[in-house]
Design a protein around this motif. Structure first.
Motif, PDB file in Angstrom:
ATOM      1  N   THR A 487       0.817  -1.220   0.000  1.00  0.00           N
ATOM      2  CA  THR A 487       0.000   0.000   0.000  1.00  0.00           C
ATOM      3  C   THR A 487       0.847   1.265   0.000  1.00  0.00           C
ATOM      4  O   THR A 487       0.297   2.373  -0.083  1.00  0.00           O
ATOM      5  CB  THR A 487      -0.933   0.022   1.220  1.00  0.00           C
ATOM      6  N   PRO A 489       3.219   4.307  -1.333  1.00  0.00           N
ATOM      7  CA  PRO A 489       3.130   5.027  -2.609  1.00  0.00           C
ATOM      8  C   PRO A 489       4.096   4.484  -3.649  1.00  0.00           C
ATOM      9  O   PRO A 489       5.241   4.135  -3.340  1.00  0.00           O
ATOM     10  CB  PRO A 489       3.505   6.469  -2.229  1.00  0.00           C
ATOM     11  N   ARG A 491       6.319   5.457  -6.666  1.00  0.00           N
ATOM     12  CA  ARG A 491       6.935   6.698  -7.131  1.00  0.00           C
ATOM     13  C   ARG A 491       8.088   6.414  -8.087  1.00  0.00           C
ATOM     14  O   ARG A 491       8.634   5.318  -8.111  1.00  0.00           O
ATOM     15  CB  ARG A 491       7.456   7.520  -5.941  1.00  0.00           C
ATOM     16  N   THR A 538       4.302  14.422  -8.077  1.00  0.00           N
ATOM     17  CA  THR A 538       3.717  14.633  -6.757  1.00  0.00           C
ATOM     18  C   THR A 538       4.132  16.009  -6.243  1.00  0.00           C
ATOM     19  O   THR A 538       4.917  16.723  -6.874  1.00  0.00           O
ATOM     20  CB  THR A 538       4.210  13.562  -5.774  1.00  0.00           C
ATOM     21  N   ASP A 544       4.745  10.389 -10.369  1.00  0.00           N
ATOM     22  CA  ASP A 544       3.622   9.600  -9.855  1.00  0.00           C
ATOM     23  C   ASP A 544       3.106   8.771 -11.028  1.00  0.00           C
ATOM     24  O   ASP A 544       2.337   9.269 -11.847  1.00  0.00           O
ATOM     25  CB  ASP A 544       2.533  10.521  -9.312  1.00  0.00           C
ATOM     26  N   PRO A 547      -1.404   7.944 -10.651  1.00  0.00           N
ATOM     27  CA  PRO A 547      -2.083   8.760  -9.645  1.00  0.00           C
ATOM     28  C   PRO A 547      -3.478   8.286  -9.286  1.00  0.00           C
ATOM     29  O   PRO A 547      -3.967   8.561  -8.187  1.00  0.00           O
ATOM     30  CB  PRO A 547      -2.113  10.156 -10.292  1.00  0.00           C
ATOM     31  N   ASN A 550      -3.496   5.757  -5.925  1.00  0.00           N
ATOM     32  CA  ASN A 550      -2.696   6.131  -4.763  1.00  0.00           C
ATOM     33  C   ASN A 550      -3.294   5.672  -3.440  1.00  0.00           C
ATOM     34  O   ASN A 550      -2.598   5.624  -2.428  1.00  0.00           O
ATOM     35  CB  ASN A 550      -2.470   7.648  -4.732  1.00  0.00           C
ATOM     36  N   ASN A 551      -4.564   5.356  -3.421  1.00  0.00           N
ATOM     37  CA  ASN A 551      -5.204   4.905  -2.177  1.00  0.00           C
ATOM     38  C   ASN A 551      -5.520   3.419  -2.285  1.00  0.00           C
ATOM     39  O   ASN A 551      -6.609   3.022  -2.699  1.00  0.00           O
ATOM     40  CB  ASN A 551      -6.478   5.720  -1.912  1.00  0.00           C
ATOM     41  N   ARG A 552      -4.535   2.606  -1.925  1.00  0.00           N
ATOM     42  CA  ARG A 552      -4.679   1.155  -2.038  1.00  0.00           C
ATOM     43  C   ARG A 552      -4.755   0.525  -0.653  1.00  0.00           C
ATOM     44  O   ARG A 552      -4.267   1.085   0.330  1.00  0.00           O
ATOM     45  CB  ARG A 552      -3.499   0.561  -2.813  1.00  0.00           C
TER      46      ARG A 552
END
Length: 581
Positions: A487, A489, A491, A538, A544, A547, A550-552
Motif C-alpha cells: 500500500t 506510494p 513513485r 507529486t 507519480d 495517480p 494512490n489509495n490502495r
C-alpha cells in the motif's frame, strides 16, 4: 484408455520448450502401452520431459521476469488485481488444478518397471522434485491442500477428502526432496533437474515455510528453518557451485543474466532458449517496445541500494530530492547493472543511452536480462534464464540463521559477504546492523523485532536487490506477513517541475518537461513530455506513475492466500474456503 493417456503425454513432452539435442535424437514412438512403456531409460526420460512445463517461462507470459509486477516491485501502466484489492472468487480454475500432479503420480506408479537402476534413481528423483515443486506452489497459494500420492479415478473417495494441514504437506514435500537428494547422482545438469536442484528447492521450501509460520503465528517453524540451513550449507560446502565472477564488479552481475548460455558456476537450473527451436523469450521487447506496460523500477527499490561504501543512501535527509544522475552515482554497482544509468550502452553497442520516460513509467529504466538489438523482436531473446542459482542459496542460509538467532559474523562473511564482494562492496557487520537498524527498511517490515532486527532488515534488503525481477518478491512478502508494504506510494525519479534535464549526466539535455503547448525549436536528441498528460509529479516532485491508484488497501486476514473456486467447493463439500473469501 491408458495407452491413449501415455501417447498424449508423450506428445506434450515432445513439444517441450526446454529441449536439448539428445532429447530429440530418439526413435519415434508410434504405439505404446502401459506394459511396454516405462521399461527403458529413454522411456523414463521422455515421460519426465513433460514435467518441465511446470517451471516458469518467459515467452508469452514473461513469468520469470515480470512476476514481481504483481506486487509492485516492477511498475506497469496498469496494476495487478492484488495491488488493487480487486481479486474475486473464481467459478472454476484460479490455480486449483491437479492435472500435472496426476501425470507425476502416474509416472511414480510405473517407473520401477525399468530395470536400469541408475535411470530409476535419476528419473525417480526428477518426478519427486516436480511433485514437491507442484505442491510447494499449491501451499504458497492456498495454504492447506489435500495431499495425493497416487493417481485418482473418478470413483475414488479420496477425491472428496478435506484439505490436509500445511505442515503435513510440507513434510511430505521435504520427504520427496530428500529421496531425490539421496538417490540422484552428483552430475550437473544445467537444464535438467539434478540432486543440486533438489537441494536448492529444499532450501527455498524450508525457508518459506519456516518464516511463514514464524510471522503468521504457527508453532513448530524452527525445524523448517533448520532444514533451510542444512540444505543450503550442503550446497555451499559440497557442490560444484559458487558465484559467477570474472573479477569485474562493474559488469559481472549484469553478464550473468544476459549470457547466451547459463553460467554453470552459479546457475543450478535454467530455462534454455535456442534460436533454431524458435523458443526465445521477450526480455528486450518487454522493456523496449512500449507495448508491454512501460515497466519501471519503483523508487522504493532504487532507494534500497546502498552507497558504494556500504553506507545507507536513505540516511541522508534529501534522498527523495536528488537528481537522477547524482542519486545513481557511487551506489551499489548492481543498480547500474539493473537500470540505465550514466554511460549505459546496449550489448555490442557503443552509443550511450539515457533513461527514456517513453518506455519506463517511473524513469528507472530496467535493463536486467536485456541483450543486443538483434533480439529486440517478440520472443527473440535466446539468453538462458536462471530458475535456481547459488546466490539465492546464500541468501536463504543467511536469513534462516538470522531468524533462528544462530547467525555469526562468519556466517555473514560466507553468504552476504560473497554477494557484496562480487560487486566490490563491503560486507555486512552483524554488530553494526543490530546497533542501528535501518528506519527506511522498517517501513516495509514493521513486524520485525528482537535482537536481530537490524540484521534481518539488512538481509531482506540484500535479497530484494540481488534477486530483483527473478520472481521472488510476492512470495517473500507473503511469508514475512508484509502485505501492508503493497500500500506504500508508487513513485519514480525526482524531476523538479518543467525544464530541461540531463538524466544521464553526460552534459547534454535528453529530457524536457513542459506545460501548455509543445515548445518550438526543440533540442536535438531530447524527448519531450507534457506535465499532467505524459508525466505526473507529486508535491515532492517525484514521478507519480499511477495517480489514480494512490489509495490502495491490503486485507491482512485474506489477501495472503488465494480463494478456492466456487465449483470445487460445490463438488467437494469437505473442502472449506480460505478465510474471508
Amino acid at each position: 484408455m491408458k495407452n491413449i493417456y501415455i501417447a498424449l503425454f508423450i506428445m506434450s513432452s515432445l513439444l517441450l520448450v526446454n529441449c536439448s539435442d539428445d532429447y530429440l535424437d530418439k526413435n519415434p514412438i508410434s504405439d505404446v502401452s502401459e506394459d511396454s512403456f516405462f521399461t527403458t531409460s529413454s522411456d523414463l526420460q521422455l515421460y519426465t520431459n513433460g514435467f518441465y512445463l511446470l517451471l516458469p517461462n518467459s515467452s508469452v507470459r514473461n513469468e520469470i521476469f515480470i512476476t514481481d509486477s504483481q506486487c509492485g516491485d516492477v511498475v506497469h501502466n496498469t496494476l495487478s488485481d492484488l495491488m488493487t484489492s480487486s481479486r474475486l472468487v473464481p467459478t472454476t480454475g484460479g490455480g486449483w488444478s491437479w492435472d500435472n500432479l496426476r501425470d507425476i503420480n502416474y509416472f511414480l506408479e510405473n517407473y520401477e518397471k525399468c530395470e536400469d537402476e541408475t535411470a530409476k534413481n535419476r528419473y525417480g528423483g526428477v518426478a519427486r522434485f516436480f511433485r514437491a515443486y507442484f505442491y510447494f506452489n499449491m501451499v504458497m497459494d492456498f495454504g492447506d491442500v489435500p495431499w495425493y500420492d497416487k493417481t485418482m479415478e473418478a470413483d475414488d473417495e479420496d477425491l472428496y477428502k478435506a484439505r490436509d494441514d500445511r505442515q503435513l504437506v510440507v513434510d511430505r514435500i521435504l520427504k520427496d526432496l530428500d529421496w531425490a537428494i539421496g538417490n540422484m547422482d552428483d552430475q550437473q545438469y544445467p537444464y535438467e533437474v539434478s540432486k543440486y536442484s533438489a537441494l536448492a528447492l529444499k532450501s527455498r521450501v524450508a525457508l518459506f515455510e519456516g518464516t511463514f509460520e514464524k510471522y503468521h503465528g504457527i508453532s513448530g517453524y524452527e525445524k523448517y528453518l533448520q532444514a533451510a540451513v542444512e540444505s543450503s550449507q550442503e550446497l555451499m560446502e559440497n557442490s560444484p557451485y559458487g558465484l559467477y565472477t570474472t573479477g569485474n564488479p562493474d559488469t559481472d552481475y549484469a553478464d550473468l543474466f544476459r549470457a547466451e548460455s547459463a553460467e554453470l558456476t552459479e546457475v543450478i537450473l535454467a530455462r534454455e532458449y535456442t534460436a533454431p527451436l524458435v523458443n526465445g523469450h521477450r526480455a528486450n521487447y518487454y522493456t523496449l517496445s512500449g507495448s508491454q506496460g512501460t515497466p519501471g523500477m519503483p523508487k522504493t527499490v532504487a532507494n534500497s541500494y546502498l552507497n558504494a561504501d556500504g553506507s545507507r543512501f536513505t540516511d541522508q535527509s534529501d534522498y527523495n530530492a536528488i537528481s537522477f544522475a547524482e542519486e545513481t552515482t557511487d551506489r551499489d554497482p548492481r543498480l547500474s547493472q539493473t537500470i540505465r544509468t550514466s554511460g549505459y550502452t546496449r550489448v555490442g553497442q557503443s552509443t550511450e543511452l539515457a533513461p527514456d520516460l517513453s518506455y519506463s513509467i517511473t524513469g528507472y529504466f530496467i535493463t536486467k536480462y536485456v541483450t543486443g538489438p538483434g533480439s529486440d523482436g517478440i520472443n527473440q531473446n535466446t539468453n538462458d534464464l536462471p530458475v535456481f542459482r547459488f546466490a539465492e542459496v546464500l541468501l536463504n542460509y543467511a536469513e534462516a540463521k538470522a531468524e533462528l538467532g544462530t547467525a555469526t559474523q562468519e556466517d555473514m562473511e560466507k553468504s552476504i559477504g560473497l554477494l557484496r564482494a562480487r560487486v566490490g562492496m563491503p560486507g555486512l557487520s552483524i554488530a553494526d546492523a543490530n546497533a542501528n537498524p535501518d528506519v527506511y527498511q522498517e517501513r516495509f517490515y514493521s513486524n520485525v523485532t528482537g535482537a536481530n532486527k537490524g540484521l534481518i532488515l539488512e538481509i531482506r534488503r540484500e535479497r530484494r536487490v540481488e534477486l530483483y525481477m527473478e520472481g521472488h518478491r510476492w512470495n517473500d512478502i507473503r511469508r514475512w506477513k508484509a502485505g501492508q508494504s503493497l500500500t506504500l506510494p508508487l513513485r519514480g525519479i525526482y524531476l523538479p517541475g518543467p525544464g530541461e534535464y540531463d538524466l544521464d549526466g553526460n552534459g547534454a539535455v535528453d529530457t524536457v518537461l513542459y506545460e501548455g503547448e509543445l515548445p518550438v525549436g526543440q533540442i536535438e536528441g531530447a524527448k519531450y513530455f507534457k506535465l499532467g498528460t505524459d508525466v505526473h509529479l507529486t508535491t515532492e516532485n517525484l514521478i507519480d506513475p499511477l495517480p489514480e491508484f494512490n489509495n490502495r488497501t491490503f486485507n491482512e486476514n485474506k489477501d495472503y492466500l488465494l480463494p478456492i473456486p466456487i465449483q470445487e467447493l460445490q463438488l467437494n463439500t469437505n473442502l472449506t474456503q480460505n478465510p474471508n473469501w
